[in-house]
Scaffold this motif. Structure first.
Motif: not given
Length: 335
Positions: A195, A197, A201, A203, A244
């Motif tokens: 991922v 990110g 924030k 994800s 995060t």
């Protein structure tokens, strides 16, 4: 490259380059110089140069202690605080955080083995070392020969890899049946997820779009305290991870929370998500550090079979989570 009058300074052009200034006794205002180490986090070297040029005095000295930092600086205390504040401000700049989560099954079993070299099993054996000479005795019936007779004995040891047993006919030797136990660990990749990110924030990364047994997932969530008995039974469910990334003192903390995703109760509404907070983990990684490995808390092989869909997770399996992450700043340093 030089800046300032009569001051020579080398910029940080590589991972490990040193900044030199003139001999440091104090700054222009006569303040006493101090030496301190400043955390550089994941900042690009060019950004560190920019902060050094703007905040340190011409008489300062700065050096990267290693390719991954920290930055050792000698200047006035006031200038050092300015540099720390500037680098901290740079770390808040927009950045992407590529993260790779690797789950690996590590099966452990105890096996018994024979050692390659048998252990020494020693046993004392009496061996004659002195003898009375043989004798010939003449008598009426003829001549009697008496063979040599032992007078004293020396104890000898049987060598490596043998054992000694005494039987009615004498000594015999045989292989020693000595075994030892050891733990054998085999590992294989269970699942790898990626991922990209943004700092601060969350994800989501999908694990299973549909679990094979929603009833088992329901029981697992109930056991981990994610739901109560008032929750209706599930006929369909999926799993995902909420990831995060956050900066903490120049290091990167990746918060990982397993989540269950349920179809919306009413068509057209967003899906419902249930976090399994008891199994959440915070993984710390630093600049240049190897991937961080650990376990999600309060999990067992049944959790991984249901949540990850790894059928190989049996009762003697430990599933390890390895996190690889970095911070990639975009654009130039903040002005």
């Amino acid at each position: 490259m030089a800046y300032g009058t009569g001051v020579r300074t080398l910029l940080l052009r590589a991972s490990l380059v040193v900044l030199f200034g003139a001999a440091v006794a104090g700054d222009a205002a006569g303040q006493q110089a101090v030496t301190d180490e400043v955390t550089i986090g994941f900042l690009p070297v060019e950004w560190i140069n920019a902060a050094v040029r703007k905040t340190l005095s011409p008489q300062s000295r700065a050096a990267l202690t290693s390719p991954t930092g920290p930055l050792r600086v000698t200047d006035s205390a006031e200038r050092l605080e300015l540099l720390k504040a500037k680098l901290l401000d740079f770390q808040r700049a927009p950045a992407l955080v590529p993260i790779e989560l690797t789950f690996e099954n590590r099966a452990r079993r105890t096996v018994q083995r024979l050692p390659a070299d048998q252990p020494v099993v020693e046993r004392g054996i009496p061996v004659p070392d002195r003898y009375d000479p043989p004798r010939i005795i003449a008598g009426p019936g003829g001549v009697t020969v008496v063979p040599a007779q032992p007078r004293s004995f020396t104890t000898r040891r049987v060598g490596p890899g043998t054992s000694v047993n005494l039987n009615p006919t004498g000594f015999t030797t045989g292989e020693a049946e000595v075994r030892f136990s050891e733990t054998e660990t085999t590992a294989h990749l269970a699942r790898r997820l990626s991922v990209s990110g943004v700092i601060g924030k969350p994800s989501t990364v999908s694990v299973l779009r549909q679990v094979l047994d929603p009833a088992k997932l329901y029981a697992l969530a109930l056991q981990r305290g994610a739901i109560t008995n008032a929750e209706p039974a599930w006929t369909a469910a999926g799993t995902e991870l909420l990831v995060t990334p956050e900066l903490s003192g120049g290091a990167l903390v990746v918060n990982v929370v397993p989540q269950i995703i349920l179809p919306p109760a009413v068509a057209g509404q967003p899906p419902r998500r249930i976090a399994i907070s008891a199994c959440a983990a915070a993984v710390l990684t630093a600049r240049g550090a190897p991937p961080s490995a650990g376990l999600l808390p309060k999990t067992d092989p049944d959790f991984y079979r249901v949540f990850l869909g790894t059928a190989q997770a049996v009762d003697d399996t430990i599933t390890a989570l390895t996190v690889t992450a970095s911070v990639q700043y975009v654009g130039g340093p903040p002005q």
